[in-house]
Write an enzyme that holds these catalytic residues in place. Structure first.
Site, PDB file in Angstrom:
ATOM      1  N   ARG A  61     -25.436 -30.353 -38.025  1.00 52.87           N
ATOM      2  CA  ARG A  61     -26.727 -30.203 -37.344  1.00 52.87           C
ATOM      3  C   ARG A  61     -27.801 -31.023 -38.064  1.00 52.87           C
ATOM      4  NH1 ARG A  61     -30.882 -25.114 -36.842  1.00 52.87           N
ATOM      5  NH2 ARG A  61     -32.089 -25.960 -35.094  1.00 52.87           N
ATOM      6  N   HIS A  62     -28.745 -31.516 -37.299  1.00 57.98           N
ATOM      7  CA  HIS A  62     -29.848 -32.309 -37.846  1.00 57.98           C
ATOM      8  C   HIS A  62     -30.735 -31.495 -38.790  1.00 57.98           C
ATOM      9  CE1 HIS A  62     -32.763 -30.182 -35.319  1.00 57.98           C
ATOM     10  NE2 HIS A  62     -31.857 -30.256 -34.355  1.00 57.98           N
TER      11      HIS A  62
ATOM     12  N   ARG B 104     -34.230 -36.976 -34.233  1.00 56.64           N
ATOM     13  CA  ARG B 104     -33.919 -36.061 -35.336  1.00 56.64           C
ATOM     14  C   ARG B 104     -32.474 -36.199 -35.808  1.00 56.64           C
ATOM     15  NH1 ARG B 104     -34.917 -33.163 -30.604  1.00 56.64           N
ATOM     16  NH2 ARG B 104     -33.436 -31.558 -29.936  1.00 56.64           N
TER      17      ARG B 104
ATOM     18  N   GLU C 272     -28.872 -32.339 -27.273  1.00 54.97           N
ATOM     19  CA  GLU C 272     -29.001 -30.893 -27.105  1.00 54.97           C
ATOM     20  C   GLU C 272     -29.087 -30.539 -25.624  1.00 54.97           C
ATOM     21  OE1 GLU C 272     -28.224 -28.085 -27.798  1.00 54.97           O
ATOM     22  OE2 GLU C 272     -29.487 -27.490 -29.490  1.00 54.97           O
TER      23      GLU C 272
ATOM     24  N   HIS D 105     -26.732 -31.169 -32.416  1.00 58.51           N
ATOM     25  CA  HIS D 105     -27.734 -30.107 -32.333  1.00 58.51           C
ATOM     26  C   HIS D 105     -27.050 -28.747 -32.263  1.00 58.51           C
ATOM     27  CE1 HIS D 105     -30.531 -33.398 -31.156  1.00 58.51           C
ATOM     28  NE2 HIS D 105     -29.432 -33.875 -30.598  1.00 58.51           N
TER      29      HIS D 105
END
Length: 216
Positions: free
Chosen positions: A15-16, A65, A89, A157
């Protein structure tokens, strides 16, 4: 990370890093939000750990991101990042930009149904199964190109990662919510087993000790 050398391919779903909307508990969806300074620091720390896995490929969502997060690992490994909008996402329509409290206040029934695992177009957006339909094949195609014991890092995401894990593990969609959320810049690891993909690590932020005596 599965605890046995040469034990098949692995997929690291990362995940970012932190964004300002994460701090405000705003539903980001496909809105393109930058990392905070803390998010960049998180990405650099995590990249140092993930580089130790000697990944063979990095793929990423094309939102800022995730691009910034993936760039930290690319800088350490020298790998070129492949970007794919299929890893974005969940599109959440009118929910995007709202806090979770605002969503519960304005769309309480819809929010509750989603949390119960019912198929809901959050804010008029995508179903979770539709996110899996676009994201999981991107991951599978990239994993198919790995050498034996190869490692693929997927930068994406929280929601997209959860649905992808659920799909790759063959879980029923109503049970995907049982997979807990990922902290910013944490990751989950799937390993190739004799019966398909297997969840080895979830919401990890460090490299684990080998698993000894599995299933005994």
């Amino acid at each position: 990370m599965s605890g046995s050398a040469g034990a098949g391919r692995r997929i690291v779903l990362w995940r970012h890093g932190q964004t300002s909307w994460n701090l405000e508990r705003r539903f980001q969806g496909t809105t393109d939000i930058d990392l905070t300074e803390t998010g960049v620091t998180q990405a650099r720390r995590a990249a140092r750990l993930l580089a130790a896995l000697e990944p063979h490929a990095i793929i990423s969502s094309d939102l800022r991101r995730t691009v910034a997060t993936a760039a930290e690992l690319a800088a350490l490994t020298g790998l070129e990042v492949t970007y794919d909008e299929g890893l974005r996402e969940t599109y959440a329509g009118v929910w995007q930009g709202l806090t979770h409290d605002e969503i519960q206040s304005r769309y309480g029934d819809e929010y509750a149904a989603w949390k119960r695992g019912e198929p809901v177009r959050r804010g008029g957006g995508e179903l979770e199964t539709e996110v899996a339909d676009r994201a999981a094949p991107v991951v599978e195609r990239s994993a198919d190109k790995l050498p034996a014991s190869g490692v693929l890092v997927v930068v994406s995401h929280g929601g997209a990662i959860r649905t992808t894990i659920g799909r790759l593990l063959g879980l029923e969609p109503h049970s995907w919510e049982a997979l807990g959320g990922l902290s910013n810049c944490s990751w989950s690891v799937l390993g190739e087993g004799v019966r398909g993909w297997r969840l080895l690590e979830h919401n990890a932020g460090s490299l684990p000790e080998p698993v000894l005596g599995d299933d005994v």
